[in-house]
Scaffold this motif. Structure first.
Motif, PDB file in Angstrom:
ATOM      1  N   VAL A   1     -15.038  15.076   6.139  1.00  0.00           N
ATOM      2  CA  VAL A   1     -16.294  15.440   6.734  1.00  0.00           C
ATOM      3  C   VAL A   1     -16.209  15.625   8.136  1.00  0.00           C
ATOM      4  O   VAL A   1     -16.693  16.727   8.508  1.00  0.00           O
ATOM      5  N   LYS A   2     -15.458  14.996   8.794  1.00  0.00           N
ATOM      6  CA  LYS A   2     -15.357  14.925  10.283  1.00  0.00           C
ATOM      7  C   LYS A   2     -13.832  15.264  10.668  1.00  0.00           C
ATOM      8  O   LYS A   2     -13.664  15.455  11.998  1.00  0.00           O
ATOM      9  N   GLY A   3     -13.001  15.261   9.582  1.00  0.00           N
ATOM     10  CA  GLY A   3     -11.412  15.374  10.159  1.00  0.00           C
ATOM     11  C   GLY A   3     -10.980  14.192  10.406  1.00  0.00           C
ATOM     12  O   GLY A   3     -11.579  13.099  10.907  1.00  0.00           O
ATOM     13  N   GLY A   4      -9.436  13.935  10.018  1.00  0.00           N
ATOM     14  CA  GLY A   4      -8.775  12.916  10.180  1.00  0.00           C
ATOM     15  C   GLY A   4      -7.469  12.889   9.236  1.00  0.00           C
ATOM     16  O   GLY A   4      -7.436  13.466   8.216  1.00  0.00           O
ATOM     17  N   VAL A   5      -6.500  11.870   9.337  1.00  0.00           N
ATOM     18  CA  VAL A   5      -5.618  11.589   8.554  1.00  0.00           C
ATOM     19  C   VAL A   5      -5.539  10.112   8.040  1.00  0.00           C
ATOM     20  O   VAL A   5      -5.801   9.190   9.086  1.00  0.00           O
ATOM     21  N   PHE A   6      -5.199   9.887   6.746  1.00  0.00           N
ATOM     22  CA  PHE A   6      -5.442   8.490   6.514  1.00  0.00           C
ATOM     23  C   PHE A   6      -3.871   8.340   5.972  1.00  0.00           C
ATOM     24  O   PHE A   6      -3.192   9.146   5.042  1.00  0.00           O
ATOM     25  N   LEU A   7      -3.488   7.211   6.148  1.00  0.00           N
ATOM     26  CA  LEU A   7      -1.814   6.830   5.839  1.00  0.00           C
ATOM     27  C   LEU A   7      -2.084   5.442   5.072  1.00  0.00           C
ATOM     28  O   LEU A   7      -2.687   4.657   5.724  1.00  0.00           O
ATOM     29  N   TYR A   8      -1.471   5.575   3.966  1.00  0.00           N
ATOM     30  CA  TYR A   8      -1.173   4.121   3.357  1.00  0.00           C
ATOM     31  C   TYR A   8       0.349   4.295   2.971  1.00  0.00           C
ATOM     32  O   TYR A   8       0.581   4.543   1.564  1.00  0.00           O
ATOM     33  N   PRO A   9       1.299   3.799   3.669  1.00  0.00           N
ATOM     34  CA  PRO A   9       2.587   3.905   3.641  1.00  0.00           C
ATOM     35  C   PRO A   9       3.123   2.836   2.742  1.00  0.00           C
ATOM     36  O   PRO A   9       2.532   1.632   2.477  1.00  0.00           O
ATOM     37  N   PRO A  10       4.337   2.733   2.157  1.00  0.00           N
ATOM     38  CA  PRO A  10       5.137   1.666   1.457  1.00  0.00           C
ATOM     39  C   PRO A  10       5.301   0.675   2.351  1.00  0.00           C
ATOM     40  O   PRO A  10       5.580   0.996   3.794  1.00  0.00           O
ATOM     41  N   SER A  11       5.241  -0.807   2.172  1.00  0.00           N
ATOM     42  CA  SER A  11       5.371  -1.750   2.842  1.00  0.00           C
ATOM     43  C   SER A  11       6.485  -2.909   2.025  1.00  0.00           C
ATOM     44  O   SER A  11       6.451  -2.523   1.016  1.00  0.00           O
ATOM     45  N   THR A  12       6.859  -3.938   2.798  1.00  0.00           N
ATOM     46  CA  THR A  12       7.372  -4.771   1.914  1.00  0.00           C
ATOM     47  C   THR A  12       6.258  -5.449   1.086  1.00  0.00           C
ATOM     48  O   THR A  12       6.772  -5.889  -0.048  1.00  0.00           O
ATOM     49  N   LYS A  13       4.978  -5.476   1.333  1.00  0.00           N
ATOM     50  CA  LYS A  13       3.852  -6.019   0.549  1.00  0.00           C
ATOM     51  C   LYS A  13       3.827  -5.000  -0.624  1.00  0.00           C
ATOM     52  O   LYS A  13       3.362  -5.405  -1.821  1.00  0.00           O
ATOM     53  N   ALA A  14       3.842  -3.662  -0.508  1.00  0.00           N
ATOM     54  CA  ALA A  14       3.709  -2.806  -1.599  1.00  0.00           C
ATOM     55  C   ALA A  14       5.030  -1.729  -1.507  1.00  0.00           C
ATOM     56  O   ALA A  14       4.439  -0.577  -0.702  1.00  0.00           O
ATOM     57  N   PRO A  15       5.866  -2.145  -1.856  1.00  0.00           N
ATOM     58  CA  PRO A  15       7.136  -1.097  -1.814  1.00  0.00           C
ATOM     59  C   PRO A  15       6.727   0.365  -2.259  1.00  0.00           C
ATOM     60  O   PRO A  15       7.298   1.165  -1.803  1.00  0.00           O
ATOM     61  N   SER A  16       5.907   0.407  -3.312  1.00  0.00           N
ATOM     62  CA  SER A  16       5.712   1.729  -3.823  1.00  0.00           C
ATOM     63  C   SER A  16       4.373   2.377  -3.029  1.00  0.00           C
ATOM     64  O   SER A  16       3.780   3.275  -3.708  1.00  0.00           O
ATOM     65  N   GLY A  17       3.813   1.563  -2.072  1.00  0.00           N
ATOM     66  CA  GLY A  17       2.538   1.934  -1.674  1.00  0.00           C
ATOM     67  C   GLY A  17       1.732   1.179  -2.669  1.00  0.00           C
ATOM     68  O   GLY A  17       1.823   0.642  -3.591  1.00  0.00           O
ATOM     69  N   LYS A  18       0.343   0.980  -1.968  1.00  0.00           N
ATOM     70  CA  LYS A  18      -0.792   0.396  -2.789  1.00  0.00           C
ATOM     71  C   LYS A  18      -1.496   1.064  -3.700  1.00  0.00           C
ATOM     72  O   LYS A  18      -2.014   0.859  -5.026  1.00  0.00           O
ATOM     73  N   LEU A  19      -1.930   2.388  -3.388  1.00  0.00           N
ATOM     74  CA  LEU A  19      -2.741   3.474  -4.071  1.00  0.00           C
ATOM     75  C   LEU A  19      -2.275   3.746  -5.218  1.00  0.00           C
ATOM     76  O   LEU A  19      -1.065   4.163  -5.541  1.00  0.00           O
ATOM     77  N   ARG A  20      -3.074   4.071  -6.358  1.00  0.00           N
ATOM     78  CA  ARG A  20      -2.612   4.742  -7.707  1.00  0.00           C
ATOM     79  C   ARG A  20      -2.745   6.265  -7.700  1.00  0.00           C
ATOM     80  O   ARG A  20      -3.537   6.760  -7.125  1.00  0.00           O
ATOM     81  N   LEU A  21      -1.495   6.526  -8.297  1.00  0.00           N
ATOM     82  CA  LEU A  21      -1.425   8.303  -8.376  1.00  0.00           C
ATOM     83  C   LEU A  21      -2.403   8.788  -8.935  1.00  0.00           C
ATOM     84  O   LEU A  21      -2.962   9.943  -8.681  1.00  0.00           O
ATOM     85  N   LEU A  22      -2.693   8.253 -10.231  1.00  0.00           N
ATOM     86  CA  LEU A  22      -3.486   9.172 -11.252  1.00  0.00           C
ATOM     87  C   LEU A  22      -4.790   9.128 -10.823  1.00  0.00           C
ATOM     88  O   LEU A  22      -5.545  10.291 -10.780  1.00  0.00           O
ATOM     89  N   TYR A  23      -5.631   8.019 -10.409  1.00  0.00           N
ATOM     90  CA  TYR A  23      -7.145   8.098 -10.208  1.00  0.00           C
ATOM     91  C   TYR A  23      -7.541   7.992  -8.730  1.00  0.00           C
ATOM     92  O   TYR A  23      -8.744   7.677  -8.584  1.00  0.00           O
TER      93      TYR A  23
END
Ligand code: P6P
Length: 343
Positions: free
Chosen positions: A267-289
């Motif tokens: 709604v207001k503009g912006g960029v969200f990042l959830y990169p891979p990390s040692t805690k979440a090597p493939s990233g945390k968020l799920r691809l499908l849903y």
């Protein structure tokens, strides 16, 4: 002379409802150009809105209805399940499984795909959902939400098959989310732009409130959990440092609830990042849903979404609950981040 009828004050200004267009009317107007439409999609969205109203009412009273807190059980994601997660999952399943419009349901809360139970008849769509994303924020009254993705089935008939769900994000027919915040807003795209509908709980209707939402190409708001940046891919270190330059005009916003963060950025503009990390090597968020539906919305609104290498929607799902890195929002920031990660 006193009025015999209670004088009701309008629950909101006319501008908020923009012509008083209900979601139902908007869908029917959208489908007017599709004579081949069977009405199954309208039925599907009507059932989604029914579940959304029930979840919204319960979220708004969670503290009073003993719905705060965890159940003490862990879901297949290895996350402690909140009472509201279970309620939302069951409410959406009950609203959807009997409508005769789905051949399969996939939920973040359930390890396997959910078949359509007899005596109900399978339909032509596949529905994947995170029934209540960000649920750990329930107890703090922060915005949480339901995210969903809709595919048309590939298989001929009967219960859905793996070919109906293990497929490219480019096959999506529709996507949306409901954000339960100061108000309850349903954001939806069927491939003809992104539109928002605000629930008026006094009448139980969603009214068009955000027609044709557009993501500006460049807005200097970034949204990430910087506490993990020490283990992010090295090229992001420089990008993150750039946000600290006063001349660059960046500001940071992070709720820790994907739907809340995404809706603000949409709604207001912006960029969200959830990169891979040692805690979440493939990233945390799920691809499908999570990533697929939000990427569909972002692209429909003129923005972008990548996994750091390729557009999220170019990915093909290999397993129901696979995770992915996610960079999503204004096109310029997403392409800059993706360019840096490719170096
Ligand atoms: P972190 C909520 O648990 C969630 O899945 C998303 O809603 C949110 O964007 C992310 O996790 C927050 O993760 O690691 O910053 O707490």
């Amino acid at each position: 002379m006193h009025s015999l009828l209670p004088v009701s004050t309008p629950s909101a200004s006319p501008a908020q409802f923009e012509e008083g267009t209900t979601l139902d009317r908007f869908l029917l107007e959208t489908l007017r150009d599709h004579p081949e439409a069977t009405g199954q999609f309208v039925t599907l969205i009507n059932q989604v809105t029914l579940a959304a109203k029930l979840v919204s009412a319960r979220v708004n009273r969670a503290g009073l209805a003993g719905m705060f807190g965890a159940t003490g059980t862990m879901n297949i994601q290895g996350e402690y399940v909140q009472k509201m997660d279970i309620y939302a999952n069951e409410t959406f399943k009950r609203a959807l499984e009997h409508a005769g419009v789905l051949c399969m349901i996939v939920s973040e809360e359930e390890e396997n795909a959910i078949p359509i139970p007899p005596p109900f008849h399978p339909g032509k769509y596949v529905f994947a959902m995170d029934p209540l994303d960000g649920s750990s924020n329930i107890d703090t009254n922060a915005s949480i939400g339901t995210i969903f993705a809709v595919f048309r089935r590939k298989s001929a008939a009967g219960q859905g098959q793996s070919e109906d769900i293990l497929r490219s994000g480019r096959d999506l027919a529709a996507a949306g989310y409901i954000v339960y915040g100061a108000g309850t807003v349903l954001v939806l795209s069927t491939g003809q732009g992104v539109h928002g509908f605000t629930l008026d709980p006094t009448v139980g209707e969603f009214f068009l409130s955000h027609r044709d939402i557009r993501l500006s190409p460049d807005t200097r708001t970034y949204s990430c959990n910087e506490a993990y940046s020490g283990t992010w891919p090295a090229p992001l270190t420089g990008w993150l440092a750039g946000t600290k330059d006063p001349a660059a005009g960046w500001s940071a916003r992070y709720i820790g609830s994907l739907v809340g963060d995404f809706h603000r950025n949409l709604v207001k503009g912006g960029v969200f990042l959830y990169p891979p990390s040692t805690k979440a090597p493939s990233g945390k968020l799920r691809l499908l849903y999570e990533a697929f539906p939000l990427a569909f919305l972002a692209e429909q609104a003129g923005g972008a979404a990548t996994d750091g290498r390729i557009p999220i929607l170019d990915r093909t799902l290999a397993s129901l609950h696979e995770r992915t890195p996610l960079y999503i929002g204004n096109a310029n920031a997403v392409s800059e981040i993706t360019r840096l990660l490719a170096t």
